[in-house]
Design a protein around this motif. Structure first.
Motif, PDB file in Angstrom:
ATOM      1  N   THR A 277       3.819  29.814 -16.132  1.00 43.55           N
ATOM      2  CA  THR A 277       4.371  29.225 -15.020  1.00 43.55           C
ATOM      3  C   THR A 277       3.949  29.597 -13.751  1.00 43.55           C
ATOM      4  O   THR A 277       3.323  30.882 -13.741  1.00 43.55           O
ATOM      5  N   THR A 278       4.050  29.149 -12.624  1.00 45.36           N
ATOM      6  CA  THR A 278       3.500  29.559 -11.383  1.00 45.36           C
ATOM      7  C   THR A 278       4.526  29.858 -10.329  1.00 45.36           C
ATOM      8  O   THR A 278       5.670  29.458 -10.545  1.00 45.36           O
ATOM      9  N   SER A 279       4.066  30.358  -9.279  1.00 47.14           N
ATOM     10  CA  SER A 279       5.167  30.513  -7.986  1.00 47.14           C
ATOM     11  C   SER A 279       4.787  29.534  -7.002  1.00 47.14           C
ATOM     12  O   SER A 279       5.098  29.616  -5.733  1.00 47.14           O
ATOM     13  N   SER A 280       4.645  28.289  -7.660  1.00 48.83           N
ATOM     14  CA  SER A 280       4.380  27.184  -6.457  1.00 48.83           C
ATOM     15  C   SER A 280       5.548  26.933  -5.894  1.00 48.83           C
ATOM     16  O   SER A 280       6.714  26.907  -6.417  1.00 48.83           O
ATOM     17  N   GLY A 281       5.449  26.952  -4.542  1.00 48.80           N
ATOM     18  CA  GLY A 281       6.433  26.286  -3.627  1.00 48.80           C
ATOM     19  C   GLY A 281       7.391  27.626  -3.073  1.00 48.80           C
ATOM     20  O   GLY A 281       8.099  27.499  -2.196  1.00 48.80           O
ATOM     21  N   ILE A 282       7.084  28.642  -3.550  1.00 49.75           N
ATOM     22  CA  ILE A 282       7.957  30.028  -2.959  1.00 49.75           C
ATOM     23  C   ILE A 282       7.224  30.430  -1.777  1.00 49.75           C
ATOM     24  O   ILE A 282       7.968  31.245  -1.020  1.00 49.75           O
ATOM     25  N   HIS A 283       5.997  30.144  -1.316  1.00 51.26           N
ATOM     26  CA  HIS A 283       5.146  30.550  -0.299  1.00 51.26           C
ATOM     27  C   HIS A 283       5.832  29.886   0.946  1.00 51.26           C
ATOM     28  O   HIS A 283       5.377  30.329   2.011  1.00 51.26           O
ATOM     29  N   GLY A 284       6.136  28.655   0.903  1.00 46.45           N
ATOM     30  CA  GLY A 284       6.105  27.967   1.989  1.00 46.45           C
ATOM     31  C   GLY A 284       6.927  28.410   3.309  1.00 46.45           C
ATOM     32  O   GLY A 284       6.638  28.360   4.327  1.00 46.45           O
ATOM     33  N   THR A 285       8.043  28.801   3.120  1.00 44.29           N
ATOM     34  CA  THR A 285       8.952  29.218   4.255  1.00 44.29           C
ATOM     35  C   THR A 285       8.365  30.539   4.943  1.00 44.29           C
ATOM     36  O   THR A 285       8.337  30.651   5.813  1.00 44.29           O
ATOM     37  N   PRO A 286       7.970  31.659   3.742  1.00 44.23           N
ATOM     38  CA  PRO A 286       7.188  32.763   4.486  1.00 44.23           C
ATOM     39  C   PRO A 286       6.077  32.301   5.491  1.00 44.23           C
ATOM     40  O   PRO A 286       5.925  32.875   6.348  1.00 44.23           O
ATOM     41  N   ILE A 287       5.277  31.529   5.009  1.00 42.27           N
ATOM     42  CA  ILE A 287       4.257  30.884   5.673  1.00 42.27           C
ATOM     43  C   ILE A 287       4.614  30.426   6.871  1.00 42.27           C
ATOM     44  O   ILE A 287       3.872  30.636   8.087  1.00 42.27           O
ATOM     45  N   ALA A 288       5.468  29.632   6.969  1.00 44.85           N
ATOM     46  CA  ALA A 288       5.948  28.991   8.095  1.00 44.85           C
ATOM     47  C   ALA A 288       6.436  29.986   9.228  1.00 44.85           C
ATOM     48  O   ALA A 288       6.107  29.579  10.515  1.00 44.85           O
ATOM     49  N   GLU A 289       7.398  30.864   8.645  1.00 44.53           N
ATOM     50  CA  GLU A 289       7.926  31.628   9.527  1.00 44.53           C
ATOM     51  C   GLU A 289       6.827  32.583  10.164  1.00 44.53           C
ATOM     52  O   GLU A 289       6.765  32.931  11.217  1.00 44.53           O
ATOM     53  N   PHE A 290       5.750  32.805   9.438  1.00 47.33           N
ATOM     54  CA  PHE A 290       4.594  33.634   9.872  1.00 47.33           C
ATOM     55  C   PHE A 290       3.876  32.685  11.030  1.00 47.33           C
ATOM     56  O   PHE A 290       3.753  33.514  12.085  1.00 47.33           O
ATOM     57  N   VAL A 291       3.486  31.734  10.791  1.00 45.56           N
ATOM     58  CA  VAL A 291       3.158  30.853  11.742  1.00 45.56           C
ATOM     59  C   VAL A 291       3.733  30.786  13.238  1.00 45.56           C
ATOM     60  O   VAL A 291       3.226  30.862  14.229  1.00 45.56           O
ATOM     61  N   MET A 292       5.294  30.637  12.788  1.00 46.38           N
ATOM     62  CA  MET A 292       5.871  30.388  14.165  1.00 46.38           C
ATOM     63  C   MET A 292       6.202  31.559  14.972  1.00 46.38           C
ATOM     64  O   MET A 292       6.010  31.798  16.174  1.00 46.38           O
TER      65      MET A 292
END
Length: 111
Positions: A96-111
């Motif tokens: 299994t992978t961690s696909s999808g869990i990185h979206g929110t932290p990356i978006a928060e980092f970008v903002m």
């Protein structure tokens, strides 16, 4: 009926930064059956892989073929390209992978 519940050996090979003992204790607290092992180098990987039931990693340890009890690999990455050409492809080991869990932290980092 009394079912014997075996210990589940979980090997963590995350090495980008050292995991704090408090985090490892939180993982261990999930179930008394969990034996959480944090391997900090390749020598420890080799030592513990033969008894490992669950592997939590980014990349497979070089000695993955020694993991005779392995039933599940949880990848920290979102993708699974690390599987290509590995001996794991020819097994029934669940991956299994961690696909999808990185979206929110990356978006928060970008903002």
């Amino acid at each position: 009926m009394n079912l014997k519940r075996e210990q589940i050996n979980v090997l963590i090979t995350y090495r980008w930064q050292e995991l704090e003992e408090a985090l490892l204790q939180r993982i261990r607290a999930v179930s008394p059956r969990l034996n959480v092992i944090y391997a900090k180098d390749d020598a420890e990987d080799e030592k513990y892989l033969p008894i490992t039931d669950i592997l939590y990693c980014i990349w497979f340890p070089q000695s993955i073929v020694n993991a005779q009890r392995l039933k599940w690999i949880q990848l920290l990455s979102g993708g699974y390209n690390v599987l290509h050409g590995s001996p794991v492809e020819a097994t029934d080991i669940a991956v299994t992978t961690s696909s999808g869990i990185h979206g929110t932290p990356i978006a928060e980092f970008v903002m």
